[in-house]
Scaffold this motif. Structure first.
Motif, PDB file in Angstrom:
ATOM      1  N   ASP A  84     -20.401  28.074  -5.585  1.00 55.66           N
ATOM      2  CA  ASP A  84     -19.522  27.518  -4.471  1.00 55.66           C
ATOM      3  C   ASP A  84     -18.452  28.280  -4.046  1.00 55.66           C
ATOM      4  O   ASP A  84     -17.991  28.250  -2.772  1.00 55.66           O
ATOM      5  N   TRP A  85     -17.740  29.119  -4.859  1.00 54.58           N
ATOM      6  CA  TRP A  85     -16.692  30.191  -4.485  1.00 54.58           C
ATOM      7  C   TRP A  85     -17.336  30.990  -3.377  1.00 54.58           C
ATOM      8  O   TRP A  85     -16.844  31.380  -2.460  1.00 54.58           O
ATOM      9  N   LEU A  86     -18.779  31.585  -3.598  1.00 56.21           N
ATOM     10  CA  LEU A  86     -19.229  32.688  -2.861  1.00 56.21           C
ATOM     11  C   LEU A  86     -19.428  31.981  -1.310  1.00 56.21           C
ATOM     12  O   LEU A  86     -19.212  32.439  -0.276  1.00 56.21           O
ATOM     13  N   ASP A  87     -19.857  30.548  -1.327  1.00 60.24           N
ATOM     14  CA  ASP A  87     -20.223  29.937  -0.325  1.00 60.24           C
ATOM     15  C   ASP A  87     -18.848  29.674   0.569  1.00 60.24           C
ATOM     16  O   ASP A  87     -18.934  29.938   1.900  1.00 60.24           O
ATOM     17  N   THR A  88     -17.811  29.354  -0.148  1.00 61.31           N
ATOM     18  CA  THR A  88     -16.481  29.391   0.539  1.00 61.31           C
ATOM     19  C   THR A  88     -15.908  30.618   1.139  1.00 61.31           C
ATOM     20  O   THR A  88     -15.227  30.726   2.343  1.00 61.31           O
ATOM     21  N   PHE A  89     -16.312  31.782   0.337  1.00 59.72           N
ATOM     22  CA  PHE A  89     -15.858  33.086   0.792  1.00 59.72           C
ATOM     23  C   PHE A  89     -16.761  33.356   2.093  1.00 59.72           C
ATOM     24  O   PHE A  89     -16.039  34.159   2.906  1.00 59.72           O
ATOM     25  N   ARG A  90     -17.910  33.113   2.047  1.00 60.47           N
ATOM     26  CA  ARG A  90     -18.767  33.411   3.100  1.00 60.47           C
ATOM     27  C   ARG A  90     -18.162  32.632   4.484  1.00 60.47           C
ATOM     28  O   ARG A  90     -18.109  33.222   5.545  1.00 60.47           O
ATOM     29  N   CYS A  91     -17.702  31.498   4.302  1.00 60.14           N
ATOM     30  CA  CYS A  91     -17.230  30.689   5.497  1.00 60.14           C
ATOM     31  C   CYS A  91     -15.859  31.302   5.837  1.00 60.14           C
ATOM     32  O   CYS A  91     -15.580  31.513   7.313  1.00 60.14           O
ATOM     33  N   ARG A  92     -15.148  31.700   4.906  1.00 60.68           N
ATOM     34  CA  ARG A  92     -13.740  32.660   5.342  1.00 60.68           C
ATOM     35  C   ARG A  92     -14.070  33.794   6.029  1.00 60.68           C
ATOM     36  O   ARG A  92     -13.499  34.319   6.805  1.00 60.68           O
ATOM     37  N   LEU A  93     -15.149  34.463   5.514  1.00 64.32           N
ATOM     38  CA  LEU A  93     -15.577  35.806   6.379  1.00 64.32           C
ATOM     39  C   LEU A  93     -15.773  35.341   7.689  1.00 64.32           C
ATOM     40  O   LEU A  93     -15.443  36.175   8.566  1.00 64.32           O
ATOM     41  N   TYR A  94     -16.681  34.354   8.027  1.00 60.98           N
ATOM     42  CA  TYR A  94     -17.392  34.048   9.292  1.00 60.98           C
ATOM     43  C   TYR A  94     -15.992  33.810  10.328  1.00 60.98           C
ATOM     44  O   TYR A  94     -16.084  33.789  11.503  1.00 60.98           O
ATOM     45  N   SER A  95     -15.011  33.072   9.690  1.00 58.45           N
ATOM     46  CA  SER A  95     -14.108  32.487  10.359  1.00 58.45           C
ATOM     47  C   SER A  95     -12.552  33.607  10.454  1.00 58.45           C
ATOM     48  O   SER A  95     -11.659  33.227  10.898  1.00 58.45           O
ATOM     49  N   ALA A  96     -13.016  34.639  10.155  1.00 58.11           N
ATOM     50  CA  ALA A  96     -12.001  35.944   9.707  1.00 58.11           C
ATOM     51  C   ALA A  96     -10.803  35.475   9.250  1.00 58.11           C
ATOM     52  O   ALA A  96      -9.448  35.662   9.560  1.00 58.11           O
ATOM     53  N   ASN A  97     -10.959  34.696   8.062  1.00 56.35           N
ATOM     54  CA  ASN A  97      -9.687  33.895   7.151  1.00 56.35           C
ATOM     55  C   ASN A  97      -9.802  34.451   5.824  1.00 56.35           C
ATOM     56  O   ASN A  97      -9.485  34.048   5.172  1.00 56.35           O
ATOM     57  N   ASP A  98     -10.744  35.748   5.559  1.00 57.11           N
ATOM     58  CA  ASP A  98     -10.821  36.436   4.453  1.00 57.11           C
ATOM     59  C   ASP A  98      -9.449  37.389   4.252  1.00 57.11           C
ATOM     60  O   ASP A  98      -8.710  37.344   5.190  1.00 57.11           O
ATOM     61  N   PRO A  99      -9.531  37.781   2.709  1.00 55.63           N
ATOM     62  CA  PRO A  99      -8.215  38.482   2.592  1.00 55.63           C
ATOM     63  C   PRO A  99      -7.872  39.721   3.606  1.00 55.63           C
ATOM     64  O   PRO A  99      -6.820  39.928   3.890  1.00 55.63           O
ATOM     65  N   ILE A 102      -6.912  38.348   6.916  1.00 53.85           N
ATOM     66  CA  ILE A 102      -5.224  38.032   7.068  1.00 53.85           C
ATOM     67  C   ILE A 102      -4.354  39.203   6.753  1.00 53.85           C
ATOM     68  O   ILE A 102      -3.486  39.218   7.491  1.00 53.85           O
ATOM     69  N   MET A 103      -4.817  40.225   6.001  1.00 52.55           N
ATOM     70  CA  MET A 103      -4.021  41.331   5.832  1.00 52.55           C
ATOM     71  C   MET A 103      -3.817  42.200   7.144  1.00 52.55           C
ATOM     72  O   MET A 103      -2.535  42.519   7.522  1.00 52.55           O
ATOM     73  N   ASN A 104      -4.894  42.434   7.883  1.00 49.89           N
ATOM     74  CA  ASN A 104      -4.968  43.154   8.975  1.00 49.89           C
ATOM     75  C   ASN A 104      -4.007  42.156  10.027  1.00 49.89           C
ATOM     76  O   ASN A 104      -3.188  42.729  10.890  1.00 49.89           O
ATOM     77  N   LYS A 105      -4.298  40.872  10.007  1.00 51.37           N
ATOM     78  CA  LYS A 105      -3.703  40.077  11.142  1.00 51.37           C
ATOM     79  C   LYS A 105      -2.002  40.181  10.871  1.00 51.37           C
ATOM     80  O   LYS A 105      -1.248  40.278  11.726  1.00 51.37           O
ATOM     81  N   ALA A 106      -1.661  40.062   9.708  1.00 51.48           N
ATOM     82  CA  ALA A 106      -0.206  40.085   9.157  1.00 51.48           C
ATOM     83  C   ALA A 106       0.501  41.459   9.432  1.00 51.48           C
ATOM     84  O   ALA A 106       1.584  41.623   9.964  1.00 51.48           O
ATOM     85  N   GLU A 107      -0.284  42.417   9.187  1.00 48.59           N
ATOM     86  CA  GLU A 107       0.188  43.899   9.610  1.00 48.59           C
ATOM     87  C   GLU A 107       0.462  44.059  10.826  1.00 48.59           C
ATOM     88  O   GLU A 107       1.431  44.668  11.402  1.00 48.59           O
TER      89      GLU A 107
END
Length: 162
Positions: A84-99, A102-107
């Motif tokens: 489940d965590w890996l599936d959620t992480f995959r969704c975060r990757l696809y939506s550019a909401n991965d760590p 997020i760091m690159n956007k904040a920078e």
């Protein structure tokens, strides 16, 4: 257990391929982990889940390595929560909401904020450096200097008494 392990490996391969394509690397998840290690200070500063995401990715990579090289698909090494965590992480990757995203956007947002602040300070300094005008002339009130007389005009005026 076998079905969960197979599903986990398929999902892991999908995530790994996405990261390989996104980062132009042959290593996928390992490259992502390496990027997180290199940007640890900035990542922890901008992303609240940075440490937990890093630890979980390392754990999932370990599960993948165990399934591929050590224990095989019949073991009970993978849990439903891992999948489940890996599936959620995959969704975060696809939506550019991965760590990393997020760091690159904040920078970038901070870089833009600093640039705007520098521009504001430079404009303020330019404004302070301008001499204060005691009188502002309108186009109708232009100041005109008296015309200078030529040497011959001055000699003439001398002899004529003007």
């Amino acid at each position: 257990m076998r079905d969960l392990n197979i599903d986990f490996m398929d999902l892991y391969k999908s995530v790994d391929k996405f990261i390989r394509d996104a980062y132009g690397s042959a290593e996928g998840v390992s490259e992502y982990i390496r990027q997180m290690e290199q940007n640890d200070y900035k990542g922890r500063r901008y992303v609240s889940t940075w440490g937990a995401d890093y630890d979980m990715l390392k754990h999932l990579r370990w599960i993948r390595n165990q399934l591929s090289h050590e224990v095989g698909y019949d073991s009970d090494i993978c849990e439903e929560s891992d999948y489940d965590w890996l599936d959620t992480f995959r969704c975060r990757l696809y939506s550019a909401n991965d760590p990393m995203a997020i760091m690159n956007k904040a920078e970038e947002a901070e870089r833009q904020r600093r640039l705007a602040e520098q521009r504001r300070q430079q404009a303020q300094m330019r404004q302070q450096q301008k001499p204060a005008a005691s009188y502002i002339y309108t186009p109708q009130q232009q100041y005109q200097l008296p015309k200078r007389k030529t040497l011959w005009q001055r000699i003439r005026d001398f002899f004529t008494g003007e």
